[in-house]
Design a protein around this motif. Structure first.
Motif, PDB file in Angstrom:
ATOM      1  N   TYR A   1     -10.650 -23.246 -37.856  1.00 40.35           N
ATOM      2  CA  TYR A   1     -10.359 -24.815 -39.253  1.00 40.35           C
ATOM      3  C   TYR A   1      -9.636 -25.372 -38.489  1.00 40.35           C
ATOM      4  O   TYR A   1      -9.100 -26.461 -39.291  1.00 40.35           O
ATOM      5  CB  TYR A   1     -10.129 -23.635 -40.271  1.00 40.35           C
ATOM      6  CG  TYR A   1     -10.956 -22.747 -40.744  1.00 40.35           C
ATOM      7  CD1 TYR A   1     -11.647 -23.524 -42.304  1.00 40.35           C
ATOM      8  CD2 TYR A   1     -10.721 -21.520 -40.290  1.00 40.35           C
ATOM      9  CE1 TYR A   1     -12.015 -22.298 -42.740  1.00 40.35           C
ATOM     10  CE2 TYR A   1     -11.536 -20.585 -40.468  1.00 40.35           C
ATOM     11  CZ  TYR A   1     -12.403 -20.704 -42.285  1.00 40.35           C
ATOM     12  OH  TYR A   1     -13.266 -20.205 -42.703  1.00 40.35           O
ATOM     13  N   THR A   2      -9.154 -25.728 -37.048  1.00 43.53           N
ATOM     14  CA  THR A   2      -8.160 -26.428 -37.033  1.00 43.53           C
ATOM     15  C   THR A   2      -9.059 -28.055 -36.562  1.00 43.53           C
ATOM     16  O   THR A   2     -10.572 -27.926 -36.110  1.00 43.53           O
ATOM     17  CB  THR A   2      -7.782 -26.615 -35.323  1.00 43.53           C
ATOM     18  OG1 THR A   2      -9.132 -26.424 -34.762  1.00 43.53           O
ATOM     19  CG2 THR A   2      -6.773 -25.127 -35.129  1.00 43.53           C
ATOM     20  N   LEU A   3      -8.535 -28.975 -37.086  1.00 45.24           N
ATOM     21  CA  LEU A   3      -9.055 -30.816 -36.864  1.00 45.24           C
ATOM     22  C   LEU A   3      -9.870 -30.605 -35.268  1.00 45.24           C
ATOM     23  O   LEU A   3      -9.383 -30.565 -34.069  1.00 45.24           O
ATOM     24  CB  LEU A   3      -8.747 -31.697 -37.515  1.00 45.24           C
ATOM     25  CG  LEU A   3      -8.598 -31.682 -39.030  1.00 45.24           C
ATOM     26  CD1 LEU A   3      -7.560 -32.587 -39.418  1.00 45.24           C
ATOM     27  CD2 LEU A   3      -9.626 -32.224 -39.942  1.00 45.24           C
ATOM     28  N   LEU A   4     -11.232 -31.393 -35.487  1.00 42.79           N
ATOM     29  CA  LEU A   4     -11.809 -31.656 -33.791  1.00 42.79           C
ATOM     30  C   LEU A   4     -11.691 -32.972 -33.150  1.00 42.79           C
ATOM     31  O   LEU A   4     -12.076 -33.917 -32.618  1.00 42.79           O
ATOM     32  CB  LEU A   4     -13.198 -30.532 -33.854  1.00 42.79           C
ATOM     33  CG  LEU A   4     -13.581 -29.401 -34.158  1.00 42.79           C
ATOM     34  CD1 LEU A   4     -14.489 -29.038 -33.609  1.00 42.79           C
ATOM     35  CD2 LEU A   4     -12.447 -29.031 -32.961  1.00 42.79           C
ATOM     36  N   GLN A   5     -11.718 -33.607 -34.974  1.00 42.02           N
ATOM     37  CA  GLN A   5     -12.145 -35.562 -34.735  1.00 42.02           C
ATOM     38  C   GLN A   5     -11.068 -36.035 -35.463  1.00 42.02           C
ATOM     39  O   GLN A   5     -10.514 -35.826 -36.360  1.00 42.02           O
ATOM     40  CB  GLN A   5     -13.583 -36.531 -35.157  1.00 42.02           C
ATOM     41  CG  GLN A   5     -14.514 -34.881 -34.509  1.00 42.02           C
ATOM     42  CD  GLN A   5     -14.450 -35.854 -32.199  1.00 42.02           C
ATOM     43  OE1 GLN A   5     -13.928 -36.932 -32.552  1.00 42.02           O
ATOM     44  NE2 GLN A   5     -14.267 -34.522 -31.874  1.00 42.02           N
ATOM     45  N   PRO A   6     -10.366 -37.632 -34.868  1.00 38.47           N
ATOM     46  CA  PRO A   6     -10.804 -37.881 -33.933  1.00 38.47           C
ATOM     47  C   PRO A   6      -9.586 -36.765 -32.467  1.00 38.47           C
ATOM     48  O   PRO A   6      -9.192 -36.021 -33.475  1.00 38.47           O
ATOM     49  CB  PRO A   6     -10.166 -39.381 -33.524  1.00 38.47           C
ATOM     50  CG  PRO A   6      -9.045 -38.888 -35.455  1.00 38.47           C
ATOM     51  CD  PRO A   6      -9.759 -37.855 -35.926  1.00 38.47           C
ATOM     52  N   ASP A   7      -9.956 -37.329 -31.300  1.00 41.54           N
ATOM     53  CA  ASP A   7      -9.139 -36.903 -29.904  1.00 41.54           C
ATOM     54  C   ASP A   7      -7.878 -35.870 -30.625  1.00 41.54           C
ATOM     55  O   ASP A   7      -7.094 -35.402 -30.157  1.00 41.54           O
ATOM     56  CB  ASP A   7      -9.605 -37.580 -28.948  1.00 41.54           C
ATOM     57  CG  ASP A   7     -10.535 -37.146 -28.540  1.00 41.54           C
ATOM     58  OD1 ASP A   7     -11.770 -36.636 -28.832  1.00 41.54           O
ATOM     59  OD2 ASP A   7     -11.565 -37.938 -27.727  1.00 41.54           O
ATOM     60  N   GLU A   8      -7.279 -37.334 -30.351  1.00 38.69           N
ATOM     61  CA  GLU A   8      -5.800 -36.917 -30.603  1.00 38.69           C
ATOM     62  C   GLU A   8      -5.281 -36.447 -32.086  1.00 38.69           C
ATOM     63  O   GLU A   8      -3.950 -35.790 -32.021  1.00 38.69           O
ATOM     64  CB  GLU A   8      -4.733 -38.152 -31.762  1.00 38.69           C
ATOM     65  CG  GLU A   8      -5.249 -39.629 -32.577  1.00 38.69           C
ATOM     66  CD  GLU A   8      -6.212 -40.178 -32.263  1.00 38.69           C
ATOM     67  OE1 GLU A   8      -6.999 -41.325 -33.454  1.00 38.69           O
ATOM     68  OE2 GLU A   8      -7.156 -39.932 -31.621  1.00 38.69           O
ATOM     69  N   LEU A   9      -6.081 -35.844 -32.627  1.00 42.56           N
ATOM     70  CA  LEU A   9      -6.068 -34.648 -33.602  1.00 42.56           C
ATOM     71  C   LEU A   9      -6.310 -33.540 -33.528  1.00 42.56           C
ATOM     72  O   LEU A   9      -5.890 -32.714 -34.579  1.00 42.56           O
ATOM     73  CB  LEU A   9      -6.779 -35.318 -35.188  1.00 42.56           C
ATOM     74  CG  LEU A   9      -5.678 -35.789 -36.502  1.00 42.56           C
ATOM     75  CD1 LEU A   9      -5.852 -37.390 -35.889  1.00 42.56           C
ATOM     76  CD2 LEU A   9      -6.744 -35.922 -37.957  1.00 42.56           C
TER      77      LEU A   9
END
Length: 536
Positions: A476-484
């Motif tokens: 459930y972690t955000l995948l995009q954008p890279d910094e997130l």
């Protein structure tokens, strides 16, 4: 020490916290809750519910936190339970009890979690009556702002466990409630014509919140319930409405935990997905047919299942209820369900469909646009009707209101108009014009998009990456954008419903919490690919 923020201390936040205690290395955990008491959760708070409102989940189904709900109940004072109409001597693990009691259980478990975490060397801080106003993901962590605090606090991981989202009550006239949780519990409702959009448990609960201001239920020794209207409240008239005009069925007996399916297994679903989006829905429907034929050939023959498809099954599913009418069917279904509970008899086809919804849900992100729309119109309606069965007591109370001449049901059809005016709400359906002095929208949580996020900086970061819907991994972690990536765990249910339309309930909250806790030690292994849904 790794620093974790949990935003929201309802069930998702609690189960995440519980799972974090399994970490071998102590963590720093800061919990933010905008309500006055962390751990209760909006669906179970005494501010948003009355004692009449029942949870449609029993102790046997609730993931325990150190102890089961039933064991906790048995430790409570008899006089305290009696205030909720609960007799300690009759408690059992399949009982449906007031939501407020379940909220008390989670509050108690939350306090126990805090104590246990500190004993394990965790650094724990709890901020109650504290609203998080903004979140920003950066390459070296997450910055978080709270109301009245200009300087952000930094975290390694932030968990969004904000639960359901309802419209702000200030934005609507008091003759209209955009949800049953938008001030209805505190409102003084006059005896008037009340319209309620929705015939599920939320709609029935909204009706109960109104009628208890104008009378009381009286239960006889044989279980029959009568509603006695107060003198001066004779003008009270409630109309429940939905497109189909169908009432939910009563919760049915079945083995718990679920027995495994034989044909529609995880491997079978994965294999169907690997063959591509084209024809995926129909391939999986054929697997469902095989599972149902194996479980209950007599029922399959009765509805001519082999002649149906993923579109036409819906009509066959609801045919009997439409033919007999909602209240007649409710009486018949209630008698059947109660008889089966006494005999501990499982209806095979109902139990099979109940288990199928979780297995079949995995195909939703992989469906093409046309099949996503077909799924939402057909199988999704069947699955929701099946798993959203409601407590028998709620049906009995509804029938009591019917006997008292207070409540009726309006079938809207697919083509209706609704106009909210300053002092009334007008519904035009089936060629008839209906006017209501007070109106409650009880259709439940709607899926939300990135543009609906209440955190401005995070919203802009996701929109800049072109994500109309947050893209999350299997933890459930955000995948995009890279910094997130890997910085924010997105456990906010309304934003997950596009790919997982059935992602509600306490069991799901516990599963999410366990998955999110893994994000503290390892990155997501895969993304949940999504295509546009019918709501997009």
């Amino acid at each position: 020490m790794k620093k974790i923020a949990i935003i929201g201390a309802g069930p998702t936040g609690i189960y995440t916290f519980f799972s974090l205690l399994n970490q071998k290395t102590p963590l720093s955990v800061v919990i933010y809750e905008q309500a006055a008491e962390a751990g209760v959760g909006m669906p179970y708070s005494d501010e948003d519910n009355s004692r009449m409102m029942l949870a449609n989940i029993a102790s046997i189904e609730i993931p325990p936190i150190f102890q089961t709900y039933l064991d906790w109940l048995r430790e409570q004072d008899e006089a305290h339970l009696a205030r909720y109409g609960v007799e300690k001597s009759t408690l059992h693990d399949r009982q449906f009890l007031p939501r407020i009691l379940l909220g008390e259980y989670y509050r108690d478990r939350f306090l126990t979690l805090v104590k246990q975490a500190k004993a394990q060397g965790f650094d724990v801080r709890v901020h109650e009556s504290c609203q998080v106003t903004d979140i920003e993901a950066t390459p070296d962590g997450v910055r978080l702002w709270t109301e009245g605090t200009p300087v952000p606090e930094r975290f390694d991981l932030a968990v969004l466990a904000t639960g359901h989202v309802w419209p702000e009550e200030e934005s609507t006239p008091r003759s209209f409630f955009p949800s049953p949780w938008s001030g209805l519990m505190e409102a003084k409702i006059p005896p008037c014509r009340v319209g309620i959009m929705g015939t599920s448990l939320s709609g029935l609960d909204a009706a109960m919140a109104v009628v208890i201001q104008h009378g009381r239920f009286q239960e006889a020794d044989d279980g029959h319930i009568q509603f006695n209207l107060d003198e001066g409240s004779e003008a009270l008239n409630i109309v429940l409405m939905s497109r189909s005009g169908i009432l939910p069925e009563a919760d049915f007996y079945c083995p718990l935990p679920y027995e495994p399916l034989t044909i529609v297994t995880g491997q079978a679903i994965a294999s169907a997905i690997e063959k591509g989006s084209e024809g995926l829905l129909d391939r999986v429907f054929q697997l469902m047919v095989q599972e149902l034929e194996r479980a209950d050939p007599q029922w399959c023959q009765a509805i001519k299942l082999t002649t149906l498809d993923a579109d036409s099954l819906r009509d066959a599913w609801f045919a009997d209820r439409l033919q007999h009418g909602p209240f007649n069917w409710a009486i018949s279904n209630l008698n059947e369900v109660e008889r089966n509970k006494r005999d501990k008899r499982t209806v095979p086809w109902r139990y099979t469909v109940l288990r199928l919804h979780e297995a079949v849900q995995d195909i939703v992100p992989h469906l093409n646009e046309q099949d996503r729309e077909r799924f939402n119109r057909g199988l999704a309606r069947i699955f929701i009707d099946n798993y959203a069965a409601i407590p028998s007591q709620s049906i009995r109370r509804l029938l009591a209101l019917r006997e008292a001449g207070i409540i009726s049901i309006l079938t809207l059809g697919d083509d209706y108009e609704m106009e909210v005016q300053a002092d009334k709400t007008v519904i035009v359906a089936q060629g008839q014009r209906e006017t209501f002095d007070l109106f409650i929208d009880a259709r439940g949580q709607q899926a939300l998009k990135t543009k609906d996020l209440p955190f401005p900086t995070l919203r802009k970061q996701l929109q800049a990456a072109g994500d109309d819907i947050p893209d999350v991994g299997d933890d459930y972690t955000l995948l995009q954008p890279d910094e997130l990536r890997g910085r924010i765990a997105f456990g906010a249910l309304p934003w997950l419903m596009h790919d997982r339309p059935f992602i509600q309930g306490l069991v799901v909250c516990a599963e999410m919490g366990e998955a999110i806790a893994k994000a503290c030690s390892q990155p997501a292994s895969k993304a949940r690919r999504r295509l546009p849904s019918i709501a997009d």
